[in-house]
Design an enzyme around this catalytic site. Structure first.
Site, mmCIF file in Angstrom:
data_model
loop_
_atom_site.group_PDB
_atom_site.id
_atom_site.type_symbol
_atom_site.label_atom_id
_atom_site.label_comp_id
_atom_site.label_asym_id
_atom_site.label_seq_id
_atom_site.Cartn_x
_atom_site.Cartn_y
_atom_site.Cartn_z
ATOM 1 N N LYS A 177 0.788 -1.227 0.023
ATOM 2 C CA LYS A 177 -0.004 -0.134 -0.085
ATOM 3 C C LYS A 177 0.674 1.248 -0.075
ATOM 4 O O LYS A 177 2.069 1.154 0.359
ATOM 5 C CB LYS A 177 -0.885 -0.106 1.346
ATOM 6 C CG LYS A 177 -1.992 -1.227 1.070
ATOM 7 C CD LYS A 177 -2.739 -1.229 2.448
ATOM 8 C CE LYS A 177 -3.489 -2.502 2.770
ATOM 9 N NZ LYS A 177 -4.470 -2.101 3.887
ATOM 10 N N TYR B 252 -12.077 -2.687 -2.414
ATOM 11 C CA TYR B 252 -12.468 -3.023 -1.353
ATOM 12 C C TYR B 252 -13.879 -3.105 -1.195
ATOM 13 O O TYR B 252 -14.622 -2.885 -0.047
ATOM 14 C CB TYR B 252 -12.049 -1.926 -0.479
ATOM 15 C CG TYR B 252 -10.520 -2.103 0.224
ATOM 16 C CD1 TYR B 252 -10.182 -3.243 0.881
ATOM 17 C CD2 TYR B 252 -9.571 -1.153 0.051
ATOM 18 C CE1 TYR B 252 -8.861 -3.642 1.388
ATOM 19 C CE2 TYR B 252 -8.320 -1.453 0.582
ATOM 20 C CZ TYR B 252 -7.971 -2.508 1.003
ATOM 21 O OH TYR B 252 -6.611 -2.749 1.611
ATOM 22 N N PHE C 276 -14.989 2.801 8.304
ATOM 23 C CA PHE C 276 -13.685 3.402 7.568
ATOM 24 C C PHE C 276 -13.510 3.130 6.182
ATOM 25 O O PHE C 276 -12.409 3.450 5.636
ATOM 26 C CB PHE C 276 -12.601 2.586 8.251
ATOM 27 C CG PHE C 276 -12.550 1.049 8.351
ATOM 28 C CD1 PHE C 276 -12.195 0.512 7.259
ATOM 29 C CD2 PHE C 276 -13.170 0.173 9.178
ATOM 30 C CE1 PHE C 276 -11.896 -1.008 6.932
ATOM 31 C CE2 PHE C 276 -13.272 -1.189 9.111
ATOM 32 C CZ PHE C 276 -12.618 -1.881 8.258
ATOM 33 N N ARG D 265 -0.978 -14.890 3.887
ATOM 34 C CA ARG D 265 -1.579 -14.164 5.030
ATOM 35 C C ARG D 265 -0.801 -14.234 6.292
ATOM 36 O O ARG D 265 -0.898 -13.429 7.058
ATOM 37 C CB ARG D 265 -3.022 -14.850 5.106
ATOM 38 C CG ARG D 265 -3.966 -14.679 4.164
ATOM 39 C CD ARG D 265 -4.513 -13.060 4.024
ATOM 40 N NE ARG D 265 -5.315 -12.887 5.165
ATOM 41 C CZ ARG D 265 -6.287 -11.756 5.094
ATOM 42 N NH1 ARG D 265 -6.292 -10.681 4.128
ATOM 43 N NH2 ARG D 265 -7.103 -11.572 6.322
ATOM 44 N N THR E 103 -4.529 -8.247 10.829
ATOM 45 C CA THR E 103 -4.906 -6.944 10.152
ATOM 46 C C THR E 103 -4.362 -5.712 11.105
ATOM 47 O O THR E 103 -3.840 -4.864 10.586
ATOM 48 C CB THR E 103 -6.587 -6.848 10.189
ATOM 49 O OG1 THR E 103 -6.995 -7.952 9.262
ATOM 50 C CG2 THR E 103 -7.209 -5.606 9.447
ATOM 51 N N ARG F 224 3.301 -7.185 9.184
ATOM 52 C CA ARG F 224 2.805 -5.996 9.959
ATOM 53 C C ARG F 224 3.429 -5.990 11.094
ATOM 54 O O ARG F 224 3.492 -4.939 11.776
ATOM 55 C CB ARG F 224 1.262 -6.267 9.884
ATOM 56 C CG ARG F 224 0.481 -5.936 8.628
ATOM 57 C CD ARG F 224 -0.761 -6.130 8.416
ATOM 58 N NE ARG F 224 -1.538 -6.029 7.332
ATOM 59 C CZ ARG F 224 -2.779 -6.404 6.921
ATOM 60 N NH1 ARG F 224 -3.147 -7.406 7.682
ATOM 61 N NH2 ARG F 224 -3.305 -6.202 5.741
ATOM 62 N N ASN G 257 -1.051 -0.279 7.592
ATOM 63 C CA ASN G 257 -0.680 -1.711 7.979
ATOM 64 C C ASN G 257 0.207 -2.195 6.386
ATOM 65 O O ASN G 257 0.211 -3.484 6.509
ATOM 66 C CB ASN G 257 -1.711 -2.716 8.521
ATOM 67 C CG ASN G 257 -2.964 -2.771 7.626
ATOM 68 O OD1 ASN G 257 -2.857 -2.291 6.132
ATOM 69 N ND2 ASN G 257 -3.770 -3.496 7.718
ATOM 70 N N HIS H 9 -1.384 -5.336 1.598
ATOM 71 C CA HIS H 9 -2.726 -6.204 1.478
ATOM 72 C C HIS H 9 -2.245 -7.673 0.891
ATOM 73 O O HIS H 9 -1.692 -7.754 0.074
ATOM 74 C CB HIS H 9 -3.524 -5.670 0.454
ATOM 75 C CG HIS H 9 -4.736 -6.433 0.009
ATOM 76 N ND1 HIS H 9 -6.013 -6.712 0.740
ATOM 77 C CD2 HIS H 9 -5.112 -7.272 -1.110
ATOM 78 C CE1 HIS H 9 -6.860 -7.325 0.119
ATOM 79 N NE2 HIS H 9 -6.353 -7.693 -0.961
ATOM 80 N N GLU I 224 -9.396 -10.616 -7.378
ATOM 81 C CA GLU I 224 -8.449 -9.492 -7.037
ATOM 82 C C GLU I 224 -7.427 -9.387 -8.211
ATOM 83 O O GLU I 224 -7.054 -8.362 -8.870
ATOM 84 C CB GLU I 224 -7.499 -9.373 -5.849
ATOM 85 C CG GLU I 224 -8.899 -8.895 -4.927
ATOM 86 C CD GLU I 224 -8.399 -8.994 -3.227
ATOM 87 O OE1 GLU I 224 -9.068 -8.744 -2.447
ATOM 88 O OE2 GLU I 224 -7.220 -9.709 -3.192
HETATM 89 P P1 ADP Z 1 -6.884 -7.519 5.915
HETATM 90 O O1 ADP Z 1 -6.255 -6.314 5.114
HETATM 91 O O2 ADP Z 1 -6.025 -7.912 6.950
HETATM 92 O O3 ADP Z 1 -7.430 -8.607 4.896
HETATM 93 P P2 ADP Z 1 -9.586 -6.251 6.190
HETATM 94 O O4 ADP Z 1 -10.070 -6.996 4.805
HETATM 95 O O5 ADP Z 1 -10.632 -6.454 7.331
HETATM 96 O O6 ADP Z 1 -8.188 -6.748 6.448
HETATM 97 O O7 ADP Z 1 -9.730 -4.769 5.848
HETATM 98 C C1 ADP Z 1 -8.922 -4.167 4.764
HETATM 99 C C2 ADP Z 1 -8.001 -3.146 5.199
HETATM 100 O O8 ADP Z 1 -8.992 -1.967 6.055
HETATM 101 C C3 ADP Z 1 -6.990 -3.391 6.454
HETATM 102 O O9 ADP Z 1 -6.060 -3.924 5.883
HETATM 103 C C4 ADP Z 1 -6.882 -1.939 7.092
HETATM 104 O O10 ADP Z 1 -6.060 -1.557 6.237
HETATM 105 C C5 ADP Z 1 -8.073 -1.469 7.013
HETATM 106 N N1 ADP Z 1 -8.829 -1.472 8.303
HETATM 107 C C6 ADP Z 1 -9.548 -2.576 8.716
HETATM 108 N N2 ADP Z 1 -9.922 -2.295 9.987
HETATM 109 C C7 ADP Z 1 -9.947 -1.127 10.148
HETATM 110 C C8 ADP Z 1 -10.087 0.029 11.072
HETATM 111 N N3 ADP Z 1 -10.757 -0.479 12.030
HETATM 112 N N4 ADP Z 1 -9.787 1.207 10.975
HETATM 113 C C9 ADP Z 1 -9.305 1.713 10.125
HETATM 114 N N5 ADP Z 1 -8.607 0.930 9.062
HETATM 115 C C10 ADP Z 1 -9.195 -0.310 9.084
#
Ligand code: ADP
Length: 169
Positions: free
Chosen positions: A29, A69, A77, A105, A111, A122, A132, A135, A146
């Site tokens: 990212k 997304y 968010f 993963r 996350t 991370r 973080n 992705h 994707e």
């Molecule tokens: P991952 O990236 O681990 O698959 P998710 O698909 O749940 O996680 O979320 C996508 C992205 O959204 C996360 O990587 C993070 O950047 C962001 N995100 C998730 N939860 C939050 C939150 N509570 N506040 C802000 N950003 C968030």
């Protein structure tokens, strides 16, 4: 002649195996790119033994980020997340290997970086959930979707590497 048949058969087998090999979509990212972590992140996947089959650097539009997304569109968010993903260059990649979706993963970590184990990307390199740095697809269906969203079929390169026989035996 029999040897010829055998060689053709083995080559086809190899192709079939290459075609069957699992693939996942991984993106560094904008925060990971700006912080100079591209090589660090790539090297963790590469050293594990996974194979890079597509890579490019792009600044996604906000609309594109929303598509990527779309599963999270009801989350509070979502808007900030899409603004962030489209705020700068992203390194988009496809990695290939046995179990690469699930193990990718694991390499990435939880996350929330505060909940990621040390040793994960991370866990080692990030602090807050909104920054973080990486992705990774969370399952076979999302991986397929994707990869299709980010890459044209001709941008994916199928090749065999000499290391494979040492990685898989
Ligand atoms: P991952 O990236 O681990 O698959 P998710 O698909 O749940 O996680 O979320 C996508 C992205 O959204 C996360 O990587 C993070 O950047 C962001 N995100 C998730 N939860 C939050 C939150 N509570 N506040 C802000 N950003 C968030």
């Amino acid at each position: 002649f029999l040897l010829y048949i055998f060689v053709v058969y083995m080559l086809q087998e190899q192709e079939v195996h290459a075609a069957e090999m699992e693939r996942t979509f991984i993106a560094i990212k904008p925060d990971g790119v700006q912080r100079g972590l591209i090589a660090e992140i790539i090297s963790r996947f590469e050293r594990k033994g996974f194979k890079l089959v597509a890579i490019k650097i792009v600044v996604p539009s906000k609309g594109f980020a929303q598509k990527h997304y779309h599963d999270l569109k009801e989350r509070p968010f979502f808007n900030g997340l899409c603004d962030f993903l489209s705020s700068g260059p992203v390194v988009a990649m496809v990695w290939e290997g046995e179990g690469v979706i699930k193990y990718g993963r694991k390499l990435i970590g939880a996350t929330d970086p505060q909940k990621s184990e040390p040793g994960t990307i991370r866990g080692d390199l990030a602090i807050v959930v909104g920054r973080n740095i990486i992705h990774g697809s969370d399952g076979p269906e999302t991986a397929k979707d994707e990869i299709k969203l980010w890459f044209k079929p001709e941008e994916l390169v199928s090749y065999s590497s000499n290391a494979e026989k040492w990685i898989y035996g």
